[in-house]
Design a protein around this motif. Structure first.
Motif, short mmCIF file in Angstrom:
data_model
loop_
_atom_site.label_atom_id
_atom_site.label_comp_id
_atom_site.label_asym_id
_atom_site.label_seq_id
_atom_site.Cartn_x
_atom_site.Cartn_y
_atom_site.Cartn_z
N GLU A 25 0.78 -1.09 0.22
CA GLU A 25 0.36 -0.02 0.14
C GLU A 25 1.10 1.56 0.16
O GLU A 25 1.83 1.44 0.57
CB GLU A 25 -0.99 0.15 1.07
N PRO A 27 2.32 4.65 1.54
CA PRO A 27 1.87 5.80 2.40
C PRO A 27 1.14 6.92 2.22
O PRO A 27 1.27 6.96 1.14
CB PRO A 27 3.13 5.85 3.08
N SER A 28 0.58 7.00 3.65
CA SER A 28 -0.19 8.37 3.05
C SER A 28 0.27 10.18 1.82
O SER A 28 -0.72 10.70 1.47
CB SER A 28 -0.82 9.34 3.77
N ASP A 29 1.52 10.57 2.19
CA ASP A 29 1.96 11.22 1.46
C ASP A 29 2.85 10.41 0.27
O ASP A 29 3.52 11.42 -0.42
CB ASP A 29 2.83 12.00 2.59
N GLY A 80 -5.09 4.45 -4.37
CA GLY A 80 -4.67 5.79 -3.59
C GLY A 80 -3.99 5.22 -2.16
O GLY A 80 -3.98 4.34 -2.13
N PRO A 81 -3.75 6.58 -1.85
CA PRO A 81 -2.97 6.94 -0.76
C PRO A 81 -3.51 5.96 0.62
O PRO A 81 -4.89 6.10 0.72
CB PRO A 81 -3.44 7.66 0.05
N GLN A 82 -2.58 5.23 1.39
CA GLN A 82 -2.97 4.08 2.15
C GLN A 82 -4.43 2.91 1.64
O GLN A 82 -4.90 2.14 2.70
CB GLN A 82 -3.45 4.34 3.67
N GLU A 83 -4.36 2.81 0.72
CA GLU A 83 -5.14 1.77 0.03
C GLU A 83 -4.55 -0.04 -0.53
O GLU A 83 -3.64 0.68 -1.16
CB GLU A 83 -6.20 2.18 -1.42
N ASP A 126 8.01 5.02 -2.75
CA ASP A 126 6.69 5.16 -1.99
C ASP A 126 6.28 4.39 -1.94
O ASP A 126 4.95 4.88 -2.51
CB ASP A 126 6.10 6.84 -1.85
N ASN A 128 4.70 0.39 0.45
CA ASN A 128 4.76 -0.26 2.62
C ASN A 128 4.39 -1.77 1.62
O ASN A 128 2.75 -2.43 0.94
CB ASN A 128 4.34 0.27 2.77
#
Length: 140
Positions: A25, A27-29, A80-83, A126, A128
Protein backbone atom coordinates in the motif's frame (compact mmCIF):
# COMPACT_ATOMS: atom_id res chain seq x y z
CA UNK A 1 6.79 -6.29 8.67
CA UNK A 2 6.55 -3.77 5.85
CA UNK A 3 9.43 -3.14 3.47
CA UNK A 4 9.93 -0.12 1.25
CA UNK A 5 12.38 -1.78 -1.11
CA UNK A 6 12.66 -5.19 -2.67
CA UNK A 7 14.94 -6.84 -5.18
CA UNK A 8 15.00 -10.41 -6.48
CA UNK A 9 17.20 -12.08 -9.04
CA UNK A 10 16.38 -15.05 -11.21
CA UNK A 11 19.58 -15.97 -13.08
CA UNK A 12 17.84 -18.10 -15.71
CA UNK A 13 15.61 -15.17 -16.67
CA UNK A 14 12.21 -13.82 -15.61
CA UNK A 15 10.75 -13.44 -19.07
CA UNK A 16 8.80 -14.85 -20.67
CA UNK A 17 6.56 -16.91 -18.44
CA UNK A 18 7.16 -15.60 -14.92
CA UNK A 19 4.71 -13.67 -12.84
CA UNK A 20 5.49 -11.11 -10.15
CA UNK A 21 2.73 -10.52 -7.60
CA UNK A 22 3.24 -7.52 -5.33
CA UNK A 23 1.00 -6.71 -2.40
CA UNK A 24 1.39 -3.41 -0.64
CA UNK A 25 0.00 0.00 0.00
CA UNK A 26 1.19 3.53 -0.68
CA UNK A 27 1.87 5.68 2.39
CA UNK A 28 -0.43 8.67 2.96
CA UNK A 29 2.12 11.07 1.44
CA UNK A 30 3.05 8.86 -1.52
CA UNK A 31 4.44 10.61 -4.55
CA UNK A 32 5.45 7.63 -6.73
CA UNK A 33 6.74 4.11 -6.67
CA UNK A 34 8.53 1.96 -9.23
CA UNK A 35 8.68 -1.63 -10.36
CA UNK A 36 11.66 -2.23 -12.61
CA UNK A 37 12.54 -5.31 -14.63
CA UNK A 38 16.32 -5.18 -15.07
CA UNK A 39 18.75 -6.93 -17.39
CA UNK A 40 21.72 -8.82 -16.04
CA UNK A 41 24.59 -7.73 -18.21
CA UNK A 42 24.26 -3.98 -18.36
CA UNK A 43 22.12 -1.15 -17.04
CA UNK A 44 19.14 -1.80 -19.30
CA UNK A 45 15.69 -1.49 -17.78
CA UNK A 46 13.38 -3.72 -19.81
CA UNK A 47 10.22 -2.39 -18.14
CA UNK A 48 9.89 0.60 -15.82
CA UNK A 49 6.41 0.77 -14.22
CA UNK A 50 6.00 4.05 -12.35
CA UNK A 51 2.67 5.11 -10.79
CA UNK A 52 2.78 8.85 -10.01
CA UNK A 53 0.26 10.06 -7.47
CA UNK A 54 0.28 13.83 -8.12
CA UNK A 55 -0.60 13.22 -11.78
CA UNK A 56 -2.79 10.12 -11.22
CA UNK A 57 -0.83 8.60 -14.06
CA UNK A 58 1.25 5.48 -14.59
CA UNK A 59 4.37 6.10 -16.63
CA UNK A 60 6.01 3.14 -18.37
CA UNK A 61 9.27 3.13 -20.25
CA UNK A 62 12.47 1.23 -21.05
CA UNK A 63 16.10 2.25 -20.66
CA UNK A 64 18.05 0.82 -23.59
CA UNK A 65 21.29 1.96 -25.28
CA UNK A 66 21.97 4.38 -22.42
CA UNK A 67 18.76 6.33 -22.80
CA UNK A 68 15.10 6.29 -21.89
CA UNK A 69 12.70 5.58 -24.74
CA UNK A 70 9.29 7.06 -25.43
CA UNK A 71 7.05 7.15 -22.37
CA UNK A 72 3.81 5.24 -22.45
CA UNK A 73 1.20 6.56 -20.03
CA UNK A 74 -1.74 4.75 -18.56
CA UNK A 75 -4.39 7.06 -17.12
CA UNK A 76 -6.28 4.21 -15.47
CA UNK A 77 -4.99 4.91 -11.94
CA UNK A 78 -6.51 2.57 -9.36
CA UNK A 79 -4.21 3.57 -6.47
CA UNK A 80 -5.06 5.64 -3.43
CA UNK A 81 -2.97 6.62 -0.40
CA UNK A 82 -3.08 3.91 2.27
CA UNK A 83 -5.30 1.71 0.09
CA UNK A 84 -3.91 -1.83 -0.15
CA UNK A 85 -3.48 -3.20 -3.64
CA UNK A 86 -2.19 -6.22 -5.48
CA UNK A 87 -0.26 -5.86 -8.73
CA UNK A 88 0.52 -8.79 -10.96
CA UNK A 89 2.90 -8.35 -13.88
CA UNK A 90 3.67 -11.23 -16.17
CA UNK A 91 5.26 -11.49 -19.56
CA UNK A 92 4.70 -13.57 -22.63
CA UNK A 93 6.80 -13.39 -25.79
CA UNK A 94 5.31 -10.07 -26.89
CA UNK A 95 4.25 -8.06 -23.86
CA UNK A 96 4.31 -7.39 -20.16
CA UNK A 97 0.72 -7.65 -18.86
CA UNK A 98 -0.24 -5.59 -15.81
CA UNK A 99 -3.16 -6.47 -13.55
CA UNK A 100 -4.19 -4.49 -10.50
CA UNK A 101 -6.53 -6.22 -8.06
CA UNK A 102 -7.08 -8.83 -10.77
CA UNK A 103 -8.26 -6.35 -13.44
CA UNK A 104 -6.01 -5.91 -16.45
CA UNK A 105 -5.08 -2.26 -16.79
CA UNK A 106 -2.47 -2.34 -19.53
CA UNK A 107 0.08 -4.19 -21.55
CA UNK A 108 3.52 -3.01 -22.58
CA UNK A 109 5.25 -4.31 -25.67
CA UNK A 110 8.76 -5.65 -25.13
CA UNK A 111 11.44 -3.27 -26.33
CA UNK A 112 14.35 -5.63 -25.91
CA UNK A 113 14.87 -8.76 -27.98
CA UNK A 114 16.77 -11.03 -25.60
CA UNK A 115 14.09 -11.59 -22.96
CA UNK A 116 16.20 -14.19 -21.15
CA UNK A 117 18.58 -11.42 -20.03
CA UNK A 118 15.82 -9.92 -17.86
CA UNK A 119 16.89 -11.42 -14.56
CA UNK A 120 16.01 -8.95 -11.82
CA UNK A 121 12.93 -7.27 -10.48
CA UNK A 122 13.16 -4.28 -8.18
CA UNK A 123 10.49 -2.40 -6.24
CA UNK A 124 11.39 0.96 -4.79
CA UNK A 125 10.24 4.45 -3.65
CA UNK A 126 6.96 5.27 -1.82
CA UNK A 127 5.45 1.91 -1.10
CA UNK A 128 4.91 -0.28 1.93
CA UNK A 129 5.40 -3.79 0.61
CA UNK A 130 3.62 -6.58 2.43
CA UNK A 131 4.61 -9.42 0.08
CA UNK A 132 6.20 -10.22 -3.26
CA UNK A 133 5.82 -13.56 -5.04
CA UNK A 134 7.76 -14.59 -8.10
CA UNK A 135 6.16 -17.63 -9.72
CA UNK A 136 6.24 -19.50 -12.99
CA UNK A 137 3.05 -18.84 -14.88
CA UNK A 138 1.45 -21.77 -16.64
CA UNK A 139 -0.50 -20.95 -19.76
CA UNK A 140 -3.23 -23.35 -20.65
Amino acid sequence: MMLDRFEAACPEGLCPGWSIILKGEPPSDASKFEINFLCDRDDRVAFHFNPRFPESDIVCNSFVSNRWGKEERCTNFPFGPQEPFMIEIYSDNENFHVFIDESKIMQYKHRIDDLKTITKVQVTEDINISSVEVTKKHFY
